[in-house]
Design a protein around this motif. Structure first.
Motif, short mmCIF file in Angstrom:
data_model
loop_
_atom_site.label_atom_id
_atom_site.label_comp_id
_atom_site.label_asym_id
_atom_site.label_seq_id
_atom_site.Cartn_x
_atom_site.Cartn_y
_atom_site.Cartn_z
N UNK A 96 -5.81 14.58 -58.45
CA UNK A 96 -5.11 14.65 -57.16
C UNK A 96 -5.99 14.10 -56.04
N UNK A 97 -7.27 14.39 -56.12
CA UNK A 97 -8.20 13.89 -55.10
C UNK A 97 -8.33 12.37 -55.16
N UNK A 98 -8.46 11.85 -56.35
CA UNK A 98 -8.60 10.39 -56.51
C UNK A 98 -7.32 9.67 -56.09
N UNK A 99 -6.18 10.18 -56.52
CA UNK A 99 -4.92 9.50 -56.23
C UNK A 99 -4.49 9.64 -54.77
N UNK A 148 1.40 16.15 -56.96
CA UNK A 148 1.95 15.13 -56.07
C UNK A 148 3.43 15.38 -55.81
N UNK A 149 4.14 15.89 -56.79
CA UNK A 149 5.56 16.21 -56.59
C UNK A 149 5.76 17.15 -55.42
N UNK A 150 4.84 18.07 -55.24
CA UNK A 150 4.96 19.04 -54.14
C UNK A 150 4.85 18.38 -52.77
N UNK A 151 4.15 17.27 -52.70
CA UNK A 151 3.95 16.63 -51.41
C UNK A 151 5.21 15.93 -50.90
N UNK A 152 6.22 15.82 -51.74
CA UNK A 152 7.46 15.17 -51.33
C UNK A 152 8.38 16.11 -50.55
N UNK A 153 8.06 17.38 -50.46
CA UNK A 153 8.94 18.36 -49.81
C UNK A 153 9.45 17.90 -48.44
N UNK A 154 8.59 17.44 -47.54
CA UNK A 154 9.10 17.03 -46.23
C UNK A 154 10.01 15.80 -46.27
N UNK A 155 9.87 15.00 -47.32
CA UNK A 155 10.64 13.76 -47.42
C UNK A 155 11.98 13.92 -48.09
N UNK A 156 12.12 14.92 -48.95
CA UNK A 156 13.34 15.02 -49.75
C UNK A 156 14.17 16.27 -49.45
N UNK A 157 13.63 17.17 -48.66
CA UNK A 157 14.36 18.41 -48.36
C UNK A 157 14.35 18.68 -46.87
N UNK A 158 15.48 19.17 -46.39
CA UNK A 158 15.57 19.57 -44.98
C UNK A 158 14.59 20.72 -44.74
N UNK A 159 14.15 20.91 -43.50
CA UNK A 159 13.15 21.95 -43.22
C UNK A 159 13.52 23.33 -43.79
N UNK A 160 14.78 23.69 -43.73
CA UNK A 160 15.17 25.02 -44.22
C UNK A 160 15.18 25.10 -45.74
N UNK A 161 15.05 23.95 -46.43
CA UNK A 161 15.07 23.93 -47.90
C UNK A 161 13.73 23.60 -48.54
N UNK A 162 12.69 23.46 -47.76
CA UNK A 162 11.41 23.02 -48.32
C UNK A 162 10.79 24.05 -49.26
N UNK A 163 10.82 25.30 -48.89
CA UNK A 163 10.27 26.31 -49.80
C UNK A 163 11.12 26.42 -51.07
N UNK A 164 12.40 26.24 -50.92
CA UNK A 164 13.30 26.24 -52.07
C UNK A 164 12.97 25.07 -52.99
N UNK A 165 12.66 23.91 -52.41
CA UNK A 165 12.28 22.74 -53.20
C UNK A 165 11.02 23.04 -54.02
N UNK A 166 9.99 23.56 -53.38
CA UNK A 166 8.75 23.87 -54.08
C UNK A 166 9.01 24.90 -55.19
N UNK A 167 9.83 25.89 -54.90
CA UNK A 167 10.16 26.90 -55.91
C UNK A 167 10.88 26.27 -57.10
N UNK A 168 11.81 25.36 -56.84
CA UNK A 168 12.54 24.71 -57.92
C UNK A 168 11.64 23.81 -58.76
N UNK A 169 10.73 23.10 -58.12
CA UNK A 169 9.81 22.25 -58.89
C UNK A 169 8.95 23.12 -59.80
N UNK A 170 8.41 24.20 -59.27
CA UNK A 170 7.63 25.11 -60.10
C UNK A 170 8.51 25.76 -61.16
#
Length: 182
Positions: A96-99, A148-170
């Protein structure tokens, strides 16, 4: 780590490509989507996490079959599980650091391709050494791909859905741990 104006300029076009390719992104566009959560990019990233998890856990349930097929002792094949963990754990933060120096979308595509190549090598492994090398390849990229998938939260989910996005990815990764062990 601080980012210079050139870093921001370098990453901005790719973020725009992500938004255009996946039909959304950012606060301005996310707000226009309304309450729709399961968009193509969200489903894609959840599926990626699920596939990464399945690849990690599926081997546990088929160890006897692998040992028989490759004609090696079960204890030797069991080492594939431990080796995966020993490679995965340090490779995740280092990878993650290198990429982080590269454009996120390109890194995601590259890691996904390497992951797929590793799985194809596993499927066609004609010996323990080839299977071992393929599992190492998969372990090297899996953790970084999830991170890296987690870093897409602001780009693919509305602010009210960002925690939901992270939860779904996990959850995609967690669900794989249930289905991945036959």
């Amino acid at each position: 780590m601080t980012s210079s104006a050139s870093d921001v300029a370098k990453k901005e076009p790719v973020d725009s490509k992500i938004e255009d390719a996946f039909g959304g992104g950012g606060d301005s566009k996310a707000a226009g989507r309304g309450d729709r959560f399961f968009t193509l990019p969200v489903i894609t990233l959840i599926a990626l996490a699920f596939m990464l998890g399945m690849s990690e856990f599926i081997i546990v349930g088929i160890l006897p079959d692998i040992a028989e097929g490759l004609q090696v002792p079960l204890t030797t094949v069991g080492g594939l599980v431990s080796l995966f963990a020993f490679v995965y754990a340090p490779a995740t933060p280092i990878g993650a650091s290198i990429t982080s120096r590269f454009e996120r979308f390109h890194v995601t595509v590259a890691l996904t391709l390497i992951f797929l190549i590793g799985n194809v090598l596993c499927a066609f492994a004609n010996g323990y050494s080839m299977l071992l090398a393929a599992r190492i390849i998969i372990a090297l990229v899996s953790g970084s791909a999830v991170a890296i998938s987690m870093t897409y939260a602001p780009d693919v989910a509305a602010p009210q859905h960002r925690t939901k996005f992270v939860a779904w990815v996990f959850s995609g990764f967690s669900i794989a741990s249930v289905f991945g062990v036959p």
